[in-house]
Design a protein around this motif. Sequence first.
Motif, PDB file in Angstrom:
ATOM      1  N   THR A 141       0.855  -1.183   0.000  1.00  0.00           N
ATOM      2  CA  THR A 141       0.000   0.000   0.000  1.00  0.00           C
ATOM      3  C   THR A 141       0.890   1.231   0.000  1.00  0.00           C
ATOM      4  O   THR A 141       2.126   1.116  -0.025  1.00  0.00           O
ATOM      5  N   SER A 142       0.272   2.412  -0.001  1.00  0.00           N
ATOM      6  CA  SER A 142       1.059   3.641  -0.140  1.00  0.00           C
ATOM      7  C   SER A 142       0.465   4.750   0.724  1.00  0.00           C
ATOM      8  O   SER A 142      -0.663   4.644   1.210  1.00  0.00           O
ATOM      9  N   VAL A 143       1.242   5.817   0.867  1.00  0.00           N
ATOM     10  CA  VAL A 143       0.773   6.965   1.640  1.00  0.00           C
ATOM     11  C   VAL A 143      -0.492   7.537   0.999  1.00  0.00           C
ATOM     12  O   VAL A 143      -1.455   7.868   1.697  1.00  0.00           O
ATOM     13  N   ALA A 144      -0.520   7.624  -0.328  1.00  0.00           N
ATOM     14  CA  ALA A 144      -1.706   8.174  -1.004  1.00  0.00           C
ATOM     15  C   ALA A 144      -2.942   7.340  -0.679  1.00  0.00           C
ATOM     16  O   ALA A 144      -3.999   7.865  -0.331  1.00  0.00           O
ATOM     17  N   GLN A 145      -2.791   6.041  -0.776  1.00  0.00           N
ATOM     18  CA  GLN A 145      -3.932   5.166  -0.531  1.00  0.00           C
ATOM     19  C   GLN A 145      -4.409   5.253   0.917  1.00  0.00           C
ATOM     20  O   GLN A 145      -5.606   5.292   1.193  1.00  0.00           O
ATOM     21  N   GLU A 146      -3.474   5.272   1.850  1.00  0.00           N
ATOM     22  CA  GLU A 146      -3.851   5.225   3.270  1.00  0.00           C
ATOM     23  C   GLU A 146      -4.326   6.574   3.802  1.00  0.00           C
ATOM     24  O   GLU A 146      -5.119   6.624   4.728  1.00  0.00           O
ATOM     25  N   SER A 147      -3.810   7.668   3.224  1.00  0.00           N
ATOM     26  CA  SER A 147      -4.186   8.990   3.752  1.00  0.00           C
ATOM     27  C   SER A 147      -5.315   9.606   2.943  1.00  0.00           C
ATOM     28  O   SER A 147      -5.984  10.531   3.404  1.00  0.00           O
ATOM     29  N   GLY A 148      -5.491   9.130   1.703  1.00  0.00           N
ATOM     30  CA  GLY A 148      -6.487   9.734   0.829  1.00  0.00           C
ATOM     31  C   GLY A 148      -6.079  11.116   0.343  1.00  0.00           C
ATOM     32  O   GLY A 148      -6.897  11.868  -0.177  1.00  0.00           O
ATOM     33  N   ARG A 149      -4.796  11.441   0.539  1.00  0.00           N
ATOM     34  CA  ARG A 149      -4.327  12.768   0.099  1.00  0.00           C
ATOM     35  C   ARG A 149      -3.114  12.610  -0.804  1.00  0.00           C
ATOM     36  O   ARG A 149      -2.513  11.550  -0.864  1.00  0.00           O
ATOM     37  N   ARG A 150      -2.731  13.734  -1.438  1.00  0.00           N
ATOM     38  CA  ARG A 150      -1.507  13.697  -2.230  1.00  0.00           C
ATOM     39  C   ARG A 150      -0.317  13.651  -1.288  1.00  0.00           C
ATOM     40  O   ARG A 150      -0.197  14.497  -0.406  1.00  0.00           O
ATOM     41  N   PRO A 151       0.563  12.681  -1.410  1.00  0.00           N
ATOM     42  CA  PRO A 151       1.674  12.592  -0.458  1.00  0.00           C
ATOM     43  C   PRO A 151       2.656  13.748  -0.626  1.00  0.00           C
ATOM     44  O   PRO A 151       2.934  14.170  -1.742  1.00  0.00           O
ATOM     45  N   GLU A 152       3.142  14.254   0.495  1.00  0.00           N
ATOM     46  CA  GLU A 152       4.098  15.362   0.439  1.00  0.00           C
ATOM     47  C   GLU A 152       5.488  14.820   0.696  1.00  0.00           C
ATOM     48  O   GLU A 152       5.915  14.650   1.831  1.00  0.00           O
ATOM     49  N   ARG A 153       6.178  14.553  -0.395  1.00  0.00           N
ATOM     50  CA  ARG A 153       7.465  13.871  -0.303  1.00  0.00           C
ATOM     51  C   ARG A 153       8.482  14.642   0.540  1.00  0.00           C
ATOM     52  O   ARG A 153       9.166  14.063   1.387  1.00  0.00           O
ATOM     53  N   GLU A 154       8.576  15.959   0.323  1.00  0.00           N
ATOM     54  CA  GLU A 154       9.600  16.731   1.050  1.00  0.00           C
ATOM     55  C   GLU A 154       9.300  16.755   2.544  1.00  0.00           C
ATOM     56  O   GLU A 154      10.198  16.643   3.365  1.00  0.00           O
ATOM     57  N   ALA A 155       8.025  16.904   2.890  1.00  0.00           N
ATOM     58  CA  ALA A 155       7.655  16.934   4.312  1.00  0.00           C
ATOM     59  C   ALA A 155       7.960  15.581   4.958  1.00  0.00           C
ATOM     60  O   ALA A 155       8.456  15.507   6.084  1.00  0.00           O
ATOM     61  N   ILE A 156       7.693  14.496   4.221  1.00  0.00           N
ATOM     62  CA  ILE A 156       7.962  13.162   4.767  1.00  0.00           C
ATOM     63  C   ILE A 156       9.474  12.981   4.951  1.00  0.00           C
ATOM     64  O   ILE A 156       9.936  12.507   5.987  1.00  0.00           O
ATOM     65  N   LEU A 157      10.239  13.421   3.970  1.00  0.00           N
ATOM     66  CA  LEU A 157      11.701  13.296   4.062  1.00  0.00           C
ATOM     67  C   LEU A 157      12.243  14.089   5.245  1.00  0.00           C
ATOM     68  O   LEU A 157      13.068  13.586   6.022  1.00  0.00           O
ATOM     69  N   ASN A 158      11.776  15.326   5.409  1.00  0.00           N
ATOM     70  CA  ASN A 158      12.270  16.149   6.522  1.00  0.00           C
ATOM     71  C   ASN A 158      11.897  15.536   7.869  1.00  0.00           C
ATOM     72  O   ASN A 158      12.716  15.502   8.787  1.00  0.00           O
ATOM     73  N   ALA A 159      10.665  15.045   7.972  1.00  0.00           N
ATOM     74  CA  ALA A 159      10.237  14.430   9.233  1.00  0.00           C
ATOM     75  C   ALA A 159      11.043  13.155   9.498  1.00  0.00           C
ATOM     76  O   ALA A 159      11.400  12.854  10.635  1.00  0.00           O
ATOM     77  N   LEU A 160      11.334  12.421   8.432  1.00  0.00           N
ATOM     78  CA  LEU A 160      12.113  11.186   8.577  1.00  0.00           C
ATOM     79  C   LEU A 160      13.521  11.497   9.100  1.00  0.00           C
ATOM     80  O   LEU A 160      14.015  10.835  10.026  1.00  0.00           O
ATOM     81  N   LEU A 161      14.151  12.514   8.528  1.00  0.00           N
ATOM     82  CA  LEU A 161      15.506  12.874   8.971  1.00  0.00           C
ATOM     83  C   LEU A 161      15.499  13.303  10.435  1.00  0.00           C
ATOM     84  O   LEU A 161      16.335  12.858  11.223  1.00  0.00           O
ATOM     85  N   ALA A 162      14.521  14.131  10.812  1.00  0.00           N
ATOM     86  CA  ALA A 162      14.456  14.617  12.199  1.00  0.00           C
ATOM     87  C   ALA A 162      14.221  13.447  13.153  1.00  0.00           C
ATOM     88  O   ALA A 162      14.844  13.355  14.217  1.00  0.00           O
ATOM     89  N   ALA A 163      13.344  12.527  12.759  1.00  0.00           N
ATOM     90  CA  ALA A 163      13.033  11.392  13.637  1.00  0.00           C
ATOM     91  C   ALA A 163      14.236  10.438  13.729  1.00  0.00           C
ATOM     92  O   ALA A 163      14.514   9.880  14.795  1.00  0.00           O
TER      93      ALA A 163
END
Length: 245
Positions: free
Chosen positions: A142-164
Amino acid sequence: MRYESLPSTNSEVARLAVEGAEEGLAIVADEQTAGRGRLRRSWSSPKGAGLYFSILLRPAIAVDRWPLITFVAALAAGDALLETSEVRTDIKWPNDLLANERKICGILAEAIETPAGRAVVVGIGINLTNNAFPQELLGVATSVAQESGRRPEREAILNALLAALVRWYSLLHEPEGAEKIVATWASRSSYASERLVQVTNGAEIVQGITRGVENDGALRLETAQGLQVIRAGDVTSVRPAIINI
Ligand code: BT5
């Protein structure tokens, strides 16, 4: 560093690590032409459909704790998906993130020898859209688009991933850090305990009930032959047999 296309971000980070790259070197690609999973399996990485990311770590912890780096990556990816996309994930030992029982993220941690000492390349693949899944993944991924029902925000996910990643990896180096990581990991994994599973490791197949994880990340499994400590393998959920009477 960003690339349009690479064979594998893990392979590229490993190559640069051997040339002397420092801890924290991170690479993202829009597509991978030879994305890898564990045991020479492949990771489907079509252009624009996923986040394909690798980072170089040079951990200053005892080698027997290095398996926890996979846990660090799973916790970080789970945080990033929840914070940015409100996607809740379950962790399947040792390294899969699932949403609604389908794989949304895979993690590949590889130890490598470099002139500056042994290092780890951590690769994280997050499916952003289902657009280009090959036939065999349709029912299992499955994917972020499918699970969230929204357009995935790649940069926001990347930044959050780095911080985490920075948060959890720093914790790994603190006293009691490993215990906290294992406890949080277990609290986020429906597979960690009381789950009937089958573990396949090459030709070896065992069934049992999960009984938590060790402090180095190994899975405890209660089998008909007694308690086993599993360090490698693939876990699948088993439905208890229904016995007709
Ligand atoms: C993994 O292996 O799940 C680790 C995947 C790591 C991928 C990242 S992307 C960035 C970095 N660079 C790389 O070259 N790799 C890392 P494993 O547990 O062995 O699972 C592999 C299996 O997952 C395959 O055999 C397929 O069944 C399935 N699979 C392949 N592509 C998938 C996808 N995009 N989404 C969900 N499942 C997939």
